[in-house]
Write an enzyme that holds these catalytic residues in place. Structure first.
Site, PDB file in Angstrom:
ATOM      1  N   LYS A  92       0.728  -1.303   0.150  1.00  0.00           N
ATOM      2  CA  LYS A  92       0.127  -0.068   0.025  1.00  0.00           C
ATOM      3  C   LYS A  92       0.675   1.268   0.034  1.00  0.00           C
ATOM      4  O   LYS A  92       1.820   1.214   0.862  1.00  0.00           O
ATOM      5  CB  LYS A  92      -0.940   0.060   1.127  1.00  0.00           C
ATOM      6  CG  LYS A  92      -1.869   1.162   1.228  1.00  0.00           C
ATOM      7  CD  LYS A  92      -2.985   0.863   0.456  1.00  0.00           C
ATOM      8  CE  LYS A  92      -3.950   1.966   0.411  1.00  0.00           C
ATOM      9  NZ  LYS A  92      -3.726   2.563  -0.986  1.00  0.00           N
ATOM     10  N   LYS A 116       5.471   3.483   8.263  1.00  0.00           N
ATOM     11  CA  LYS A 116       4.353   4.360   8.441  1.00  0.00           C
ATOM     12  C   LYS A 116       3.196   3.485   8.570  1.00  0.00           C
ATOM     13  O   LYS A 116       2.283   3.480   9.575  1.00  0.00           O
ATOM     14  CB  LYS A 116       4.391   5.342   7.316  1.00  0.00           C
ATOM     15  CG  LYS A 116       2.891   6.149   7.288  1.00  0.00           C
ATOM     16  CD  LYS A 116       2.922   6.944   6.008  1.00  0.00           C
ATOM     17  CE  LYS A 116       4.300   7.503   5.622  1.00  0.00           C
ATOM     18  NZ  LYS A 116       4.041   8.605   4.487  1.00  0.00           N
ATOM     19  N   LYS A 128       5.389   1.656  -3.018  1.00  0.00           N
ATOM     20  CA  LYS A 128       5.495   3.027  -3.683  1.00  0.00           C
ATOM     21  C   LYS A 128       5.775   3.044  -5.210  1.00  0.00           C
ATOM     22  O   LYS A 128       6.285   2.159  -5.616  1.00  0.00           O
ATOM     23  CB  LYS A 128       6.258   4.026  -2.935  1.00  0.00           C
ATOM     24  CG  LYS A 128       6.191   5.511  -3.080  1.00  0.00           C
ATOM     25  CD  LYS A 128       5.193   5.864  -2.231  1.00  0.00           C
ATOM     26  CE  LYS A 128       4.588   7.488  -2.411  1.00  0.00           C
ATOM     27  NZ  LYS A 128       3.982   7.991  -1.296  1.00  0.00           N
ATOM     28  N   ASP A 168      -0.255  10.698  -4.674  1.00  0.00           N
ATOM     29  CA  ASP A 168       1.060  11.503  -4.131  1.00  0.00           C
ATOM     30  C   ASP A 168       1.224  12.543  -5.000  1.00  0.00           C
ATOM     31  O   ASP A 168       0.166  13.256  -5.316  1.00  0.00           O
ATOM     32  CB  ASP A 168       2.147  10.379  -4.027  1.00  0.00           C
ATOM     33  CG  ASP A 168       3.303  10.929  -3.212  1.00  0.00           C
ATOM     34  OD1 ASP A 168       3.217  10.636  -1.930  1.00  0.00           O
ATOM     35  OD2 ASP A 168       4.155  11.627  -3.610  1.00  0.00           O
TER      36      ASP A 168
HETATM   37  P1  NDP Z   1       0.569  17.817  -4.434  1.00  0.00           P
HETATM   38  O1  NDP Z   1       0.964  17.379  -5.779  1.00  0.00           O
HETATM   39  O2  NDP Z   1      -0.906  18.046  -4.426  1.00  0.00           O
HETATM   40  O3  NDP Z   1       1.327  18.873  -4.030  1.00  0.00           O
HETATM   41  C1  NDP Z   1       2.605  19.286  -3.952  1.00  0.00           C
HETATM   42  C2  NDP Z   1       3.055  20.565  -3.362  1.00  0.00           C
HETATM   43  O4  NDP Z   1       4.588  20.611  -3.266  1.00  0.00           O
HETATM   44  C3  NDP Z   1       2.811  21.949  -4.217  1.00  0.00           C
HETATM   45  O5  NDP Z   1       2.623  22.762  -3.939  1.00  0.00           O
HETATM   46  C4  NDP Z   1       4.117  21.824  -4.934  1.00  0.00           C
HETATM   47  O6  NDP Z   1       4.347  23.070  -5.783  1.00  0.00           O
HETATM   48  C5  NDP Z   1       5.053  21.498  -4.089  1.00  0.00           C
HETATM   49  N1  NDP Z   1       6.404  20.746  -4.474  1.00  0.00           N
HETATM   50  C6  NDP Z   1       6.436  19.653  -5.171  1.00  0.00           C
HETATM   51  N2  NDP Z   1       7.692  19.160  -5.688  1.00  0.00           N
HETATM   52  C7  NDP Z   1       8.376  20.345  -5.461  1.00  0.00           C
HETATM   53  C8  NDP Z   1       9.739  20.408  -5.239  1.00  0.00           C
HETATM   54  N3  NDP Z   1      10.555  19.821  -5.870  1.00  0.00           N
HETATM   55  N4  NDP Z   1      10.206  21.776  -4.764  1.00  0.00           N
HETATM   56  C9  NDP Z   1       9.551  22.574  -4.448  1.00  0.00           C
HETATM   57  N5  NDP Z   1       8.127  22.425  -4.054  1.00  0.00           N
HETATM   58  C10 NDP Z   1       7.549  21.162  -4.615  1.00  0.00           C
HETATM   59  O7  NDP Z   1       1.070  16.691  -3.358  1.00  0.00           O
HETATM   60  P2  NDP Z   1       0.723  16.151  -2.103  1.00  0.00           P
HETATM   61  O8  NDP Z   1       0.319  17.413  -1.250  1.00  0.00           O
HETATM   62  O9  NDP Z   1      -0.121  14.950  -1.967  1.00  0.00           O
HETATM   63  O10 NDP Z   1       2.164  15.767  -1.408  1.00  0.00           O
HETATM   64  C11 NDP Z   1       3.020  16.624  -0.528  1.00  0.00           C
HETATM   65  C12 NDP Z   1       4.110  15.615   0.005  1.00  0.00           C
HETATM   66  O11 NDP Z   1       3.058  15.127   1.093  1.00  0.00           O
HETATM   67  C13 NDP Z   1       4.630  14.841  -0.514  1.00  0.00           C
HETATM   68  O12 NDP Z   1       6.073  14.719   0.254  1.00  0.00           O
HETATM   69  C14 NDP Z   1       3.994  13.498  -0.499  1.00  0.00           C
HETATM   70  O13 NDP Z   1       4.928  12.106  -0.569  1.00  0.00           O
HETATM   71  C15 NDP Z   1       3.556  13.661   0.935  1.00  0.00           C
HETATM   72  N6  NDP Z   1       2.446  12.755   1.454  1.00  0.00           N
HETATM   73  C16 NDP Z   1       0.941  12.871   0.553  1.00  0.00           C
HETATM   74  C17 NDP Z   1       0.039  12.247   0.978  1.00  0.00           C
HETATM   75  C18 NDP Z   1      -1.102  12.437   0.343  1.00  0.00           C
HETATM   76  O14 NDP Z   1      -1.943  11.800   0.975  1.00  0.00           O
HETATM   77  N7  NDP Z   1      -1.253  13.059  -0.778  1.00  0.00           N
HETATM   78  C19 NDP Z   1       0.358  11.151   2.178  1.00  0.00           C
HETATM   79  C20 NDP Z   1       1.550  11.179   3.046  1.00  0.00           C
HETATM   80  C21 NDP Z   1       2.661  12.196   2.493  1.00  0.00           C
HETATM   81  P3  NDP Z   1       4.190  22.879  -7.462  1.00  0.00           P
HETATM   82  O15 NDP Z   1       2.736  23.007  -7.461  1.00  0.00           O
HETATM   83  O16 NDP Z   1       4.835  24.357  -7.849  1.00  0.00           O
HETATM   84  O17 NDP Z   1       4.572  21.799  -8.288  1.00  0.00           O
END
Ligand code: NDP
Length: 447
Positions: A92, A116, A128, A168
């Site tokens: 998962k 986790k 993943k 993600d």
């Molecule tokens: P989204 O794609 O919805 O949002 C990602 C955000 O992070 C955007 O604002 C993006 O900016 C920014 N971002 C992405 N890559 C970079 C980078 N290289 N440098 C700077 N900013 C960056 O993703 P999520 O919110 O789903 O995920 C965010 C984090 O949370 C990740 O680490 C993910 O693994 C983790 N996570 C997510 C879960 C989920 O349920 N979605 C569960 C647990 C963890 P921009 O729009 O400019 O790219």
């Protein structure tokens, strides 16, 4: 005997066997460096090569993803699924679509996911996946064709008892929809439990979109309560403006915090009157525009291109964007400005050197594998609802998420005490997660 030398030797071997995978080396080092107290109590894990086995994925899948853009031009991306550990249940973990995705990043994420998922107490293994595809600037039709091509290969590895992906970075409800549609078409099965993060009309669960951000805030409330405080009246900075960030901001504000800044990959906004979540969602989710557009429309906000959102003074900092976004210098800036708590909504956003700065300054630190586990936990609730053909109300789902986050906090807190470092959530999360997986692997034999 501390077993530190054994752990160093094992980590050297992991690094040697997985060359060029910097993030995977970093994630394994972070976990292994905290396991000495576990080995002291369970020395038989060494003979059973339990650490070496956990560091080796059960299966790694890499595949070609060809697709055509709207002009008919052909593109080739690379798809990945790392099925890391299935001792506790089906693999998962989410799928990430971002140009930076490579095997090392997918392995670091999959490795974190094992512990986790164990911490949630639910029957889910760790995996993943993703692709080096950049959805930014692509039309809906292009994203659909990419998702269909991706699933045309991946489907053969999935199943509700085998491997259950979710979203993600770069994978939200739209992408899950296109992938579920293609899975359904190829298999001729309405197998809802094969993907989570689905839309409510086609097998999705209440609170799944909100779960990671909301869960992070429930966890932070527990951390603050353990120190005799709460979020009410706190000044908070969140990085990112995607799924996790948006819902963390919304829930923190419900708890009385003032979230004064958030970011995307191009810059950040500061809004001293508190981030307007409705405007943020309109800009980022509906229009899929850049964050600078938020500042153009909000009279109280200013936009800073480039720079670091961690320069904005706050008491609570919540990195919710991506790995290694909060480094040593940023941590020094945060604690210098009075920050007392950092909790990770993203996976491994804080570098090891930054964690050390926070620790030395006495700031509380909540690692992602505990603090952001609400997303996957709610995915497991979605699987549960799919299996029983049931759907829960928003209130019931949110109450269950809050209970799960309280339990995760308690597991980390108690394990930190048991293994000799009270208040160290990193050690607590790693040891509690590792022991649950390793004990199951022990019972299942050498497989
Ligand atoms: P989204 O794609 O919805 O949002 C990602 C955000 O992070 C955007 O604002 C993006 O900016 C920014 N971002 C992405 N890559 C970079 C980078 N290289 N440098 C700077 N900013 C960056 O993703 P999520 O919110 O789903 O995920 C965010 C984090 O949370 C990740 O680490 C993910 O693994 C983790 N996570 C997510 C879960 C989920 O349920 N979605 C569960 C647990 C963890 P921009 O729009 O400019 O790219």
């Amino acid at each position: 005997m501390t077993h530190a030398a054994d752990i160093d030797r094992i980590h050297e071997e992991v690094t040697r066997r997985n060359p060029g995978e910097a993030e995977f080396h970093q994630a394994t080092r972070e976990v292994l460096s905290t396991l000495a107290p576990v080995l002291a109590k369970r020395p038989h894990y060494l003979d059973l090569k339990m650490i070496e086995r956990i560091c080796e994925p059960e299966r790694q899948i890499i595949f070609r993803v060809p697709w055509q853009d709207d002009r008919g031009q052909v593109h080739i991306n690379r798809g990945f699924r790392v099925e890391f550990n299935s001792a506790l249940g089906p693999y998962k973990g989410g799928l990430r679509f971002h140009p930076s995705v490579n095997l090392g990043i997918v392995k670091f994420l999959g490795f974190e996911q094992i512990f986790k998922n164990a911490l949630t107490g639910m029957p889910i293994g760790g995996g993943k996946g993703g692709a080096d595809f950049d959805p930014k600037g692509r039309s809906d039709a292009e994203v659909m064709r990419f998702c269909q091509s991706f699933m045309t290969e991946l489907y053969r590895h999935l199943g509700e008892y085998t491997d259950v992906p979710a979203g993600d970075i770069g994978v939200g409800g739209r992408e899950i929809g296109y992938m579920f549609g293609q899975y359904k078409r190829i298999t001729n099965r309405y197998e809802s439990g094969v993907l989570t993060g689905k839309g409510l009309a086609w097998g999705g669960a209440q609170v799944r979109p909100e779960a990671t951000g909301y869960g992070l805030i429930f966890f932070v409330e527990q951390m603050l309560a353990a120190r005799g405080g709460s979020l009410d009246g706190r000044r908070v900075v969140v990085s990112g403006s995607g799924n996790v960030a948006v819902h963390a901001i919304a829930k923190a504000q419900q708890y009385g915090a003032r979230v004064v800044a958030c970011s995307d990959s191009a810059g950040y906004v500061v809004d001293e009157s508190g981030i307007d979540v409705d405007l943020l969602r309109q800009v980022k989710e509906v229009e899929r525009a850049r964050l600078s557009v938020y500042a153009e429309r909000s009279p109280s906000a200013r936009y800073v291109g480039g720079g670091s959102v961690w320069d904005v003074p706050c008491e609570v900092a919540l990195p919710c964007a991506t790995q290694n976004e909060l480094d040593e210098a940023a941590a020094a800036e945060l604690v210098g400005n009075g920050c007392r708590l950092v909790a990770e909504g993203a996976n491994m956003p804080t570098t090891a050197a930054a964690v050390e700065v926070l620790r030395s300054a006495g700031a509380a630190f909540g690692p992602g594998k505990a603090a952001n586990a609400g997303g996957v936990a709610t995915s497991a609730l979605e699987m549960q609802q799919n299996a029983s053909r049931d759907s829960w109300t928003f209130e019931r789902s949110e109450a269950k998420l809050a209970e799960i986050m309280r339990d995760i906090h308690a597991r980390c807190f108690e394990a930190a005490e048991e293994y000799g470092r009270p208040g160290d959530y990193v050690l607590g999360a790693n040891c509690a997660g590792f022991v649950r997986v390793a004990d199951a692997m022990h019972d299942l034999g050498v497989v």
